[in-house]
Design a protein around this motif. Sequence first.
Motif, PDB file in Angstrom:
ATOM      1  N   THR A  41       0.833  -1.198   0.000  1.00  0.00           N
ATOM      2  CA  THR A  41       0.000   0.000   0.000  1.00  0.00           C
ATOM      3  C   THR A  41       0.871   1.252   0.000  1.00  0.00           C
ATOM      4  O   THR A  41       0.579   2.226  -0.699  1.00  0.00           O
ATOM      5  N   ASP A  42       1.963   1.214   0.771  1.00  0.00           N
ATOM      6  CA  ASP A  42       2.880   2.359   0.847  1.00  0.00           C
ATOM      7  C   ASP A  42       3.662   2.566  -0.448  1.00  0.00           C
ATOM      8  O   ASP A  42       4.087   3.678  -0.743  1.00  0.00           O
ATOM      9  N   TYR A  43       3.882   1.485  -1.188  1.00  0.00           N
ATOM     10  CA  TYR A  43       4.639   1.552  -2.448  1.00  0.00           C
ATOM     11  C   TYR A  43       3.770   0.972  -3.563  1.00  0.00           C
ATOM     12  O   TYR A  43       4.011  -0.136  -4.065  1.00  0.00           O
ATOM     13  N   PRO A  44       2.741   1.705  -3.968  1.00  0.00           N
ATOM     14  CA  PRO A  44       1.717   1.164  -4.874  1.00  0.00           C
ATOM     15  C   PRO A  44       2.198   0.861  -6.297  1.00  0.00           C
ATOM     16  O   PRO A  44       1.534   0.098  -6.998  1.00  0.00           O
ATOM     17  N   SER A  47       4.728  -4.214  -7.897  1.00  0.00           N
ATOM     18  CA  SER A  47       3.881  -5.408  -7.871  1.00  0.00           C
ATOM     19  C   SER A  47       4.335  -6.295  -6.711  1.00  0.00           C
ATOM     20  O   SER A  47       5.435  -6.116  -6.183  1.00  0.00           O
ATOM     21  N   PRO A  48       3.507  -7.248  -6.314  1.00  0.00           N
ATOM     22  CA  PRO A  48       3.929  -8.172  -5.250  1.00  0.00           C
ATOM     23  C   PRO A  48       5.237  -8.901  -5.588  1.00  0.00           C
ATOM     24  O   PRO A  48       6.084  -9.094  -4.720  1.00  0.00           O
ATOM     25  N   ALA A  49       5.408  -9.283  -6.840  1.00  0.00           N
ATOM     26  CA  ALA A  49       6.646  -9.963  -7.250  1.00  0.00           C
ATOM     27  C   ALA A  49       7.847  -9.022  -7.133  1.00  0.00           C
ATOM     28  O   ALA A  49       8.928  -9.442  -6.700  1.00  0.00           O
ATOM     29  N   GLU A  50       7.653  -7.770  -7.509  1.00  0.00           N
ATOM     30  CA  GLU A  50       8.749  -6.800  -7.395  1.00  0.00           C
ATOM     31  C   GLU A  50       9.081  -6.526  -5.929  1.00  0.00           C
ATOM     32  O   GLU A  50      10.249  -6.396  -5.564  1.00  0.00           O
ATOM     33  N   PHE A  51       8.054  -6.467  -5.089  1.00  0.00           N
ATOM     34  CA  PHE A  51       8.280  -6.293  -3.656  1.00  0.00           C
ATOM     35  C   PHE A  51       9.119  -7.449  -3.116  1.00  0.00           C
ATOM     36  O   PHE A  51      10.105  -7.243  -2.417  1.00  0.00           O
ATOM     37  N   ASP A  52       8.726  -8.674  -3.452  1.00  0.00           N
ATOM     38  CA  ASP A  52       9.471  -9.852  -2.995  1.00  0.00           C
ATOM     39  C   ASP A  52      10.911  -9.822  -3.495  1.00  0.00           C
ATOM     40  O   ASP A  52      11.841 -10.187  -2.763  1.00  0.00           O
TER      41      ASP A  52
END
Length: 87
Positions: A41-44, A47-52
Motif C-alpha cells: 500500500t505504501d509503495y503502490p 507489484s507483489p513480485a517486485e516487492f518480494d
Amino acid sequence: MPSRSKDMKLTQGRDLASHLFDRKLKELMAIDEPERSRYLTDYPLLSPAEFDDVVQQVIQAKRTQQEMVGWRVVPHDLTVIVLVVVT
C-alpha cells in the motif's frame, strides 16, 4: 511518459530497499502478510513480485555485508591470538 512511470517505480523500489535495509536480517526474513500488504500500500507502483524481489535483494546485500565485515575482523582476531600465545 513511460520513462517517467519507470523512473517513479525505480524510485519507490530504492526507497523501499533503503527502508528495509535499516531492519535486522531476522525481521526481513519474517515479514508477515499484514506487513507485506502495508508495504504494498505504501509503495503502490511495485507489484507483489517486485516487492518480494526487493526484499530478497536486501537480504542478500545484508548477508554479503556481514560476510565482508566478518572477514575484516578475522585477521585482527588472529593477530591478537598469536600475540597472546607468543607472550
